[in-house]
Design a protein around this motif. Sequence first.
Motif, PDB file in Angstrom:
ATOM      1  N   THR A 123      35.598  19.561  40.103  1.00 15.51           N
ATOM      2  CA  THR A 123      35.158  20.578  41.280  1.00 15.51           C
ATOM      3  C   THR A 123      35.253  20.101  42.672  1.00 15.51           C
ATOM      4  O   THR A 123      34.895  20.227  43.627  1.00 15.51           O
ATOM      5  N   SER A 124      36.455  19.169  42.471  1.00 14.01           N
ATOM      6  CA  SER A 124      36.651  18.761  43.785  1.00 14.01           C
ATOM      7  C   SER A 124      37.336  19.848  44.798  1.00 14.01           C
ATOM      8  O   SER A 124      37.261  19.475  46.233  1.00 14.01           O
ATOM      9  N   ASP A 125      37.580  21.017  44.485  1.00 10.14           N
ATOM     10  CA  ASP A 125      38.147  22.199  45.312  1.00 10.14           C
ATOM     11  C   ASP A 125      37.059  22.501  46.207  1.00 10.14           C
ATOM     12  O   ASP A 125      37.505  22.952  47.253  1.00 10.14           O
ATOM     13  N   VAL A 126      35.631  22.467  45.734  1.00  9.48           N
ATOM     14  CA  VAL A 126      34.902  22.876  46.751  1.00  9.48           C
ATOM     15  C   VAL A 126      34.033  21.557  47.107  1.00  9.48           C
ATOM     16  O   VAL A 126      33.165  21.389  48.131  1.00  9.48           O
ATOM     17  N   GLY A 127      34.199  20.317  46.509  1.00  8.09           N
ATOM     18  CA  GLY A 127      33.317  19.145  46.663  1.00  8.09           C
ATOM     19  C   GLY A 127      33.869  18.501  47.783  1.00  8.09           C
ATOM     20  O   GLY A 127      33.077  18.030  48.855  1.00  8.09           O
ATOM     21  N   VAL A 128      35.312  18.752  48.064  1.00  2.40           N
ATOM     22  CA  VAL A 128      35.814  18.137  49.428  1.00  2.40           C
ATOM     23  C   VAL A 128      35.268  18.452  50.620  1.00  2.40           C
ATOM     24  O   VAL A 128      34.667  17.810  51.460  1.00  2.40           O
ATOM     25  N   PRO A 129      35.237  19.915  50.914  1.00  7.40           N
ATOM     26  CA  PRO A 129      34.768  20.511  51.880  1.00  7.40           C
ATOM     27  C   PRO A 129      33.107  20.189  52.241  1.00  7.40           C
ATOM     28  O   PRO A 129      32.708  20.053  53.236  1.00  7.40           O
ATOM     29  N   TYR A 130      32.253  20.077  51.067  1.00  3.77           N
ATOM     30  CA  TYR A 130      30.971  20.034  51.275  1.00  3.77           C
ATOM     31  C   TYR A 130      30.628  18.766  51.590  1.00  3.77           C
ATOM     32  O   TYR A 130      29.775  18.360  52.362  1.00  3.77           O
ATOM     33  N   GLY A 131      31.344  17.485  50.841  1.00  2.00           N
ATOM     34  CA  GLY A 131      31.307  16.186  51.105  1.00  2.00           C
ATOM     35  C   GLY A 131      31.711  15.870  52.480  1.00  2.00           C
ATOM     36  O   GLY A 131      31.056  14.959  53.214  1.00  2.00           O
TER      37      GLY A 131
ATOM     38  N   TRP B 231      29.639  28.370  44.364  1.00  2.00           N
ATOM     39  CA  TRP B 231      30.729  27.751  44.419  1.00  2.00           C
ATOM     40  C   TRP B 231      31.848  28.107  43.998  1.00  2.00           C
ATOM     41  O   TRP B 231      32.878  27.768  44.017  1.00  2.00           O
ATOM     42  N   GLY B 232      31.907  29.625  43.697  1.00  2.46           N
ATOM     43  CA  GLY B 232      32.950  30.140  43.065  1.00  2.46           C
ATOM     44  C   GLY B 232      33.866  30.894  43.929  1.00  2.46           C
ATOM     45  O   GLY B 232      34.770  31.486  43.502  1.00  2.46           O
ATOM     46  N   MET B 233      33.752  31.075  45.038  1.00  2.00           N
ATOM     47  CA  MET B 233      34.565  31.585  46.167  1.00  2.00           C
ATOM     48  C   MET B 233      34.354  31.090  47.404  1.00  2.00           C
ATOM     49  O   MET B 233      33.266  30.376  47.790  1.00  2.00           O
ATOM     50  N   ASP B 234      35.524  31.085  48.211  1.00  2.00           N
ATOM     51  CA  ASP B 234      35.366  30.532  49.481  1.00  2.00           C
ATOM     52  C   ASP B 234      36.725  31.084  50.232  1.00  2.00           C
ATOM     53  O   ASP B 234      37.356  31.747  49.814  1.00  2.00           O
ATOM     54  N   GLU B 235      36.820  30.671  51.457  1.00  2.00           N
ATOM     55  CA  GLU B 235      37.885  30.990  52.244  1.00  2.00           C
ATOM     56  C   GLU B 235      39.222  30.424  51.649  1.00  2.00           C
ATOM     57  O   GLU B 235      40.330  30.820  51.642  1.00  2.00           O
ATOM     58  N   ASN B 236      39.395  29.039  51.155  1.00  2.00           N
ATOM     59  CA  ASN B 236      40.306  28.653  50.674  1.00  2.00           C
ATOM     60  C   ASN B 236      40.611  29.436  49.364  1.00  2.00           C
ATOM     61  O   ASN B 236      41.996  29.322  49.211  1.00  2.00           O
TER      62      ASN B 236
ATOM     63  N   HIS C  65      31.245  26.033  52.593  1.00  2.00           N
ATOM     64  CA  HIS C  65      30.717  24.695  51.723  1.00  2.00           C
ATOM     65  C   HIS C  65      30.461  23.466  52.629  1.00  2.00           C
ATOM     66  O   HIS C  65      29.420  22.861  52.804  1.00  2.00           O
ATOM     67  N   TYR C  66      31.308  23.473  53.904  1.00  2.56           N
ATOM     68  CA  TYR C  66      31.128  22.604  54.805  1.00  2.56           C
ATOM     69  C   TYR C  66      29.954  22.669  55.755  1.00  2.56           C
ATOM     70  O   TYR C  66      29.126  21.929  55.986  1.00  2.56           O
TER      71      TYR C  66
ATOM     72  N   ALA D 133      27.275  24.396  54.533  1.00  5.34           N
ATOM     73  CA  ALA D 133      25.956  23.990  53.826  1.00  5.34           C
ATOM     74  C   ALA D 133      25.849  22.601  53.768  1.00  5.34           C
ATOM     75  O   ALA D 133      24.680  22.221  53.725  1.00  5.34           O
ATOM     76  N   GLY D 134      26.902  21.722  53.570  1.00  6.03           N
ATOM     77  CA  GLY D 134      26.815  20.220  53.619  1.00  6.03           C
ATOM     78  C   GLY D 134      25.827  19.776  54.882  1.00  6.03           C
ATOM     79  O   GLY D 134      25.259  18.723  54.643  1.00  6.03           O
ATOM     80  N   ALA D 135      26.420  20.518  55.821  1.00  2.14           N
ATOM     81  CA  ALA D 135      25.760  19.970  57.074  1.00  2.14           C
ATOM     82  C   ALA D 135      24.466  20.256  57.099  1.00  2.14           C
ATOM     83  O   ALA D 135      23.478  19.276  57.671  1.00  2.14           O
ATOM     84  N   CYS D 136      23.702  21.384  56.563  1.00  7.80           N
ATOM     85  CA  CYS D 136      22.557  21.931  56.600  1.00  7.80           C
ATOM     86  C   CYS D 136      21.810  20.932  55.540  1.00  7.80           C
ATOM     87  O   CYS D 136      20.498  20.421  55.865  1.00  7.80           O
ATOM     88  N   ALA D 137      22.201  20.617  54.597  1.00  7.48           N
ATOM     89  CA  ALA D 137      21.776  19.634  53.513  1.00  7.48           C
ATOM     90  C   ALA D 137      21.494  18.267  54.174  1.00  7.48           C
ATOM     91  O   ALA D 137      20.305  17.745  53.814  1.00  7.48           O
ATOM     92  N   ALA D 138      22.513  17.958  54.649  1.00  4.56           N
ATOM     93  CA  ALA D 138      22.316  16.308  55.365  1.00  4.56           C
ATOM     94  C   ALA D 138      21.304  16.208  56.361  1.00  4.56           C
ATOM     95  O   ALA D 138      20.588  15.513  56.298  1.00  4.56           O
TER      96      ALA D 138
END
Length: 423
Positions: A32-40, A259-264, A314-315, A317-322
Amino acid sequence: MLGLTAVAALALPAVAQQRIPVGHLMDNSGATSDVGVPYGQGVADTLAWVNASRNGIAGRPLNVLSFDYGYQAPRAVSQYQAWSRERVVAIQGWGTADTEALVRFVTRDRIPFISGSYSAALTDAGGKSGRQGVEAAPYNFFYGPSYSDALRAMLRWAADDWKAKGGQGRPKYVHMGGNHPYPNSPKAAGEALAAELGFEVLPAIVFALTPGDYTAQCLTLKSQGANYAYLGNTAGSNISVLRACQTAGVQVQFLGNVWGMDENAMKAAGAAANGVVFPVRTAVVWGQQAPGMATLQQISRVSDPAGTAYRPVHYLAGACAAMLMVEAMETATANNGQITGERIRDGFYAKQNWVPRGFDGVCNPSTFTADDHRGTLRVGLYRAVVSGDTSQGSVADLMRAGTMKLEPVTTIELERRRELLGW
């Protein structure tokens, strides 16, 4: 005595600067790194920004202990044990299998775990749903609607969409995804609501979490005559399905999970991604106007000093979660309080319709209670729009030119039905 007083005085700044250990579990190399990278990256940049611009938590910098576990649950459990020895006070986590495997550990150790998994099973904080296999998860939180609630919202939209298009008879719905805790998480909830709304529920179609040749699955989808298909995997393997189904001439409305769709993925899939409807957790996407977008742009410069990067959904959303974790920690320090897991957990309950300060118009409001960790039942749906060749230019170029767009479809407010807690 004077000597001891002097030593104590000298020690005070050191105590004030004692770093706060926080775990950050990432998938930068796994399925799941395709979406894990921008979220992380969104999580990491935000926590670094908090240290640099807000002097950490009450003057104490965060010591972020990051670990790429490659989406392998046993490695996550092993790393958790290592972090326990580091005495982490909270963890930013990731996948469903590993998050669910750690529920009992974080409950026992009283360590708030803010995951990238939105499994509905994590929302039953008090363990009062009575659902088989669902245990109390008082230390588990996530930002955004659960997988189940997001799918329920999409199915409600699909039922209205079928009528608006003048569809005849019962529309056909099918669940697609890997045989894995993450894509299976909302399966039963989605199929139950689909049947309730009048859909004919078709047998589920399985495809792996990794990219591959899914022509056979698309031919099955075509022969079934499905009208609406839920893609339960992350974007990487969904891209393979979208391309294969385009080639096979499949006419279906795809519903992507969060996690199934994004700009990338839109750039990678090209025209095959056009029309996919999926949930977006934030109130805006990158580049749209909102008071809090200036804060996000500052955070983005942590890893992109030039300020030219386009940040996918996803980026954000990661900021909001943090930031939810950060402000819960700040609440824990009120009145000279200690930063303990219990106090951080209680910090999640301290505010209603909670938007982190400086993030207005970006992070949607969240409300958590001691029994119910469904932070929001508001589901914003967007449509991927691809109107040209995506092989040339960056995501930023394509979004700027309008070749790719994220088009708002609707926002659905679900009822907070107690019988759906944990499901």
